[in-house]
Design an enzyme around this catalytic site. Structure first.
Site, PDB file in Angstrom:
ATOM      1  N   LYS A  16     -27.758  26.934   9.370  1.00 16.83           N
ATOM      2  CA  LYS A  16     -28.361  25.613   9.241  1.00 16.83           C
ATOM      3  C   LYS A  16     -28.160  24.757  10.476  1.00 16.83           C
ATOM      4  O   LYS A  16     -29.071  24.027  10.900  1.00 16.83           O
ATOM      5  CB  LYS A  16     -27.776  24.926   7.997  1.00 16.83           C
ATOM      6  CG  LYS A  16     -28.172  23.480   7.778  1.00 16.83           C
ATOM      7  CD  LYS A  16     -27.762  23.011   6.386  1.00 16.83           C
ATOM      8  CE  LYS A  16     -26.309  23.250   6.085  1.00 16.83           C
ATOM      9  NZ  LYS A  16     -25.403  22.420   6.907  1.00 16.83           N
ATOM     10  N   THR A  17     -26.979  24.836  11.078  1.00 17.69           N
ATOM     11  CA  THR A  17     -26.704  24.017  12.264  1.00 17.69           C
ATOM     12  C   THR A  17     -27.541  24.468  13.451  1.00 17.69           C
ATOM     13  O   THR A  17     -28.054  23.645  14.211  1.00 17.69           O
ATOM     14  CB  THR A  17     -25.208  24.065  12.618  1.00 17.69           C
ATOM     15  OG1 THR A  17     -24.447  23.537  11.516  1.00 17.69           O
ATOM     16  CG2 THR A  17     -24.908  23.256  13.865  1.00 17.69           C
ATOM     17  N   VAL A  18     -27.713  25.768  13.605  1.00 17.57           N
ATOM     18  CA  VAL A  18     -28.567  26.279  14.686  1.00 17.57           C
ATOM     19  C   VAL A  18     -30.001  25.811  14.468  1.00 17.57           C
ATOM     20  O   VAL A  18     -30.672  25.369  15.407  1.00 17.57           O
ATOM     21  CB  VAL A  18     -28.492  27.816  14.759  1.00 17.57           C
ATOM     22  CG1 VAL A  18     -29.510  28.359  15.766  1.00 17.57           C
ATOM     23  CG2 VAL A  18     -27.085  28.262  15.138  1.00 17.57           C
ATOM     24  N   LYS A  33     -24.710  14.196  12.071  1.00 14.97           N
ATOM     25  CA  LYS A  33     -23.953  14.895  11.028  1.00 14.97           C
ATOM     26  C   LYS A  33     -23.050  13.847  10.390  1.00 14.97           C
ATOM     27  O   LYS A  33     -22.044  13.453  10.974  1.00 14.97           O
ATOM     28  CB  LYS A  33     -23.124  16.023  11.654  1.00 14.97           C
ATOM     29  CG  LYS A  33     -22.194  16.742  10.687  1.00 14.97           C
ATOM     30  CD  LYS A  33     -22.889  17.888   9.996  1.00 14.97           C
ATOM     31  CE  LYS A  33     -21.888  18.722   9.186  1.00 14.97           C
ATOM     32  NZ  LYS A  33     -22.516  19.925   8.638  1.00 14.97           N
ATOM     33  N   ARG A 185     -32.599  35.705  13.859  1.00 16.29           N
ATOM     34  CA  ARG A 185     -31.290  35.717  14.505  1.00 16.29           C
ATOM     35  C   ARG A 185     -31.497  35.987  15.989  1.00 16.29           C
ATOM     36  O   ARG A 185     -32.251  36.891  16.364  1.00 16.29           O
ATOM     37  CB  ARG A 185     -30.399  36.799  13.890  1.00 16.29           C
ATOM     38  CG  ARG A 185     -30.151  36.609  12.405  1.00 16.29           C
ATOM     39  CD  ARG A 185     -29.286  35.408  12.113  1.00 16.29           C
ATOM     40  NE  ARG A 185     -29.072  35.217  10.683  1.00 16.29           N
ATOM     41  CZ  ARG A 185     -28.366  34.225  10.149  1.00 16.29           C
ATOM     42  NH1 ARG A 185     -27.821  33.315  10.938  1.00 16.29           N
ATOM     43  NH2 ARG A 185     -28.232  34.123   8.835  1.00 16.29           N
TER      44      ARG A 185
END
Length: 212
Positions: A16-18, A33, A185
């Protein structure tokens, strides 16, 4: 284009952060955040700063920085504080604001409030990040149902991982949800490869009005 987009996930550790870093870069926006649990290693804000290619002033400081990498409610207790969920307010920005939640929708902010309750109060449109692997149909459909049960606007699902066409189709059809795209990915994961993948996989125009 919505001024604020909340990025949440079906679970923790799904990328999620990527995705949030890539989306902030794609929208040429600002990242926030609200609650960071765990500050010993690289924080989510630092990851986004490293991967988004945006200047430091586009990363808004966290409202809460908690020491242990645990659910925010427990991390706060160990730090001897309690998060005031009602005080979590969306920052005003002129650029698109990408807000990243913590883990999944039902993660407790404190002993009384879940993140999904904060999202319901904000009423900002949500992008739901979901893995493509085994178990994602259940987790994703439950998350969609929870969002809709609280009348939270849902822009759509962003898949993360290898393509599994039938799984993605099943979620789209049974969840009656728009699939925004799939972030593969990346190896290596760099600002350049992330930017290229976001531009190839997602359409900026889709981050406007919520879908079905």
């Amino acid at each position: 284009m919505n001024n604020t987009i909340v990025v949440t996930g079906t679970d923790t550790g799904i990328g999620k952060t990527v995705f949030a870093a890539g989306l902030t870069g794609l929208l040429d926006g600002v990242y926030w955040k609200p609650v960071q649990s765990g500050i010993e290693d690289e924080t989510d804000s630092l990851i986004v700063a490293r991967l988004s290619g945006l200047p430091a002033e586009r990363i808004i400081p966290e409202a809460w920085r908690l020491t242990e990498p645990l659910s925010p409610h427990r991390a706060a207790e160990l730090d001897g504080v309690e998060i005031d969920a009602d005080a979590l307010a969306l920052p005003a920005t002129k650029r698109p604001l990408v807000v990243e939640g913590a883990g999944g929708l039902m993660v407790p902010v404190n002993r009384q409030t879940l993140f999904i309750n904060v999202f319901a109060r904000w009423q900002a449109p949500v992008v739901l990040c979901a893995r493509t692997g085994l178990g994602t149909i259940n987790h994703t459909l439950l998350s969609i149902e929870a969002l809709r049960g609280r009348n939270i606007p849902l822009l759509g699902v962003a898949f993360i991982g290898d393509e599994i066409a039938d799984t993605q189709r099943t979620i789209a059809e049974m969840g009656e949800v728009r699939v925004l795209g799939r972030l593969p990915r990346l190896d290596p994961l760099t600002p350049e490869t992330l930017s290229a993948a976001m531009h190839a996989s997602f359409d900026v125009a889709d981050f406007g009005e919520p879908g079905r």
